[in-house]
Design a protein around this motif. Structure first.
Motif, short mmCIF file in Angstrom:
data_model
loop_
_atom_site.label_atom_id
_atom_site.label_comp_id
_atom_site.label_asym_id
_atom_site.label_seq_id
_atom_site.Cartn_x
_atom_site.Cartn_y
_atom_site.Cartn_z
N UNK A 126 87.14 44.70 54.02
CA UNK A 126 87.27 44.02 52.79
C UNK A 126 85.98 42.78 52.74
N UNK A 127 85.77 42.40 53.73
CA UNK A 127 84.92 41.12 53.92
C UNK A 127 83.36 41.70 53.40
N UNK A 128 82.99 42.97 54.11
CA UNK A 128 81.87 43.68 54.01
C UNK A 128 81.59 44.10 52.40
N UNK A 129 82.76 44.54 51.85
CA UNK A 129 82.58 44.64 50.19
C UNK A 129 82.68 43.40 49.30
N UNK A 130 83.28 42.51 50.23
CA UNK A 130 83.14 41.02 49.47
C UNK A 130 81.54 40.56 49.38
N UNK A 131 80.71 40.75 50.46
CA UNK A 131 79.52 40.35 50.26
C UNK A 131 78.62 41.21 49.58
N UNK A 132 79.10 42.60 49.53
CA UNK A 132 78.27 43.27 48.43
C UNK A 132 78.36 42.81 46.99
N UNK A 168 84.71 39.55 38.77
CA UNK A 168 86.17 39.96 39.06
C UNK A 168 86.29 40.78 40.38
N UNK A 169 85.07 41.89 40.81
CA UNK A 169 85.10 42.35 42.07
C UNK A 169 85.20 41.62 43.33
N UNK A 170 84.44 40.64 43.28
CA UNK A 170 84.87 39.61 44.44
C UNK A 170 86.44 39.34 44.71
N UNK A 171 86.95 38.96 43.54
CA UNK A 171 88.37 38.48 43.76
C UNK A 171 89.35 39.51 44.10
#
Length: 218
Positions: A126-132, A168-171
């Motif tokens: 999830x953290x990797x997707x948050x950075x993206x 919205x995606x980072x959330x």
């Protein structure tokens, strides 16, 4: 009003940057499938093939989810590029940060598939997707600030909607990280909400689409 960028050595065309981005993203998607290993008949006899396929369900799900997510990130980056008239060294660097995080995504994908019941592995994914998603938002905010890189004919309302869509995606990623410590299955479902949200946004709000080339050159 002309959409041509000012004649300045700090301004660059988008062609090569787009080609580089497409190449990196294509390689990242291709690497994902390497996490799904084909068994050797010497190690997995036919009598145990069904069990092996059953145990491979989680890696396959991880592959599909990451494939769809990377495809969604590519689509949003494509939309950003379509709004632009030119680029700068800073934008190139920010886009490089986005590609760095995205090309790293196959590693946490394989990690959470190997440690399928581990909350930390899912949280790391999830953290990797948050950075993206954050880096994608970053490049858009830089490009749209004072309209320094985007087409001048694009309505401000469209710019605002694009910003809202990228926030919205980072959330969702933060929510998925929190859910990973409660239910790993729920966390995976939250990640699937990201592409669903994006594609539903296209259907519900067609105004986010950029102006066409013929309109921008008029």
């Amino acid at each position: 009003m002309s959409t041509q960028p000012p004649k300045n050595s700090a301004n660059f065309k988008l062609d090569r940057l787009g080609a580089l981005s497409d190449g990196v993203i294509a390689i990242a998607i291709t690497i994902l499938v390497l996490g799904i290993q084909v068994p050797s008949p010497h190690k997995i006899p036919e009598s145990k093939l069904v069990d092996y396929l059953y145990n491979s369900i989680d890696p396959m799900i991880g592959f599909v989810v990451s494939f769809v997510l990377i495809g969604t990130y590519w689509l949003e980056q494509f939309m950003i590029f379509h709004f632009l008239t030119h680029t700068t060294r800073m934008f190139i660097a920010l886009n490089g940060v986005f590609l760095l995080f995205l090309s790293f995504l196959p590693f946490p994908t394989g990690l959470q598939a190997a440690y399928r019941n581990d909350e930390l592995a899912m949280a790391f994914y999830g953290f990797a997707n948050l950075l993206c998603s954050l880096s994608l938002l970053w490049i858009w905010l830089y490009a749209s600030k004072d309209r320094q890189l985007i087409q001048p004919k694009i309505p401000q309302e469209t710019v605002n909607r694009m910003t809202k869509r990228l926030i919205v995606p980072p959330l969702f990623s933060l929510l998925a990280i929190g859910c990973s410590f409660i239910s790993i299955s729920l966390s995976r479902l939250v990640f699937l909400a990201i592409p669903i949200y994006h594609f539903s946004y296209y259907v519900a709000d067609p105004g986010v689409h950029p102006v066409s080339e013929s309109e921008s050159s008029a």
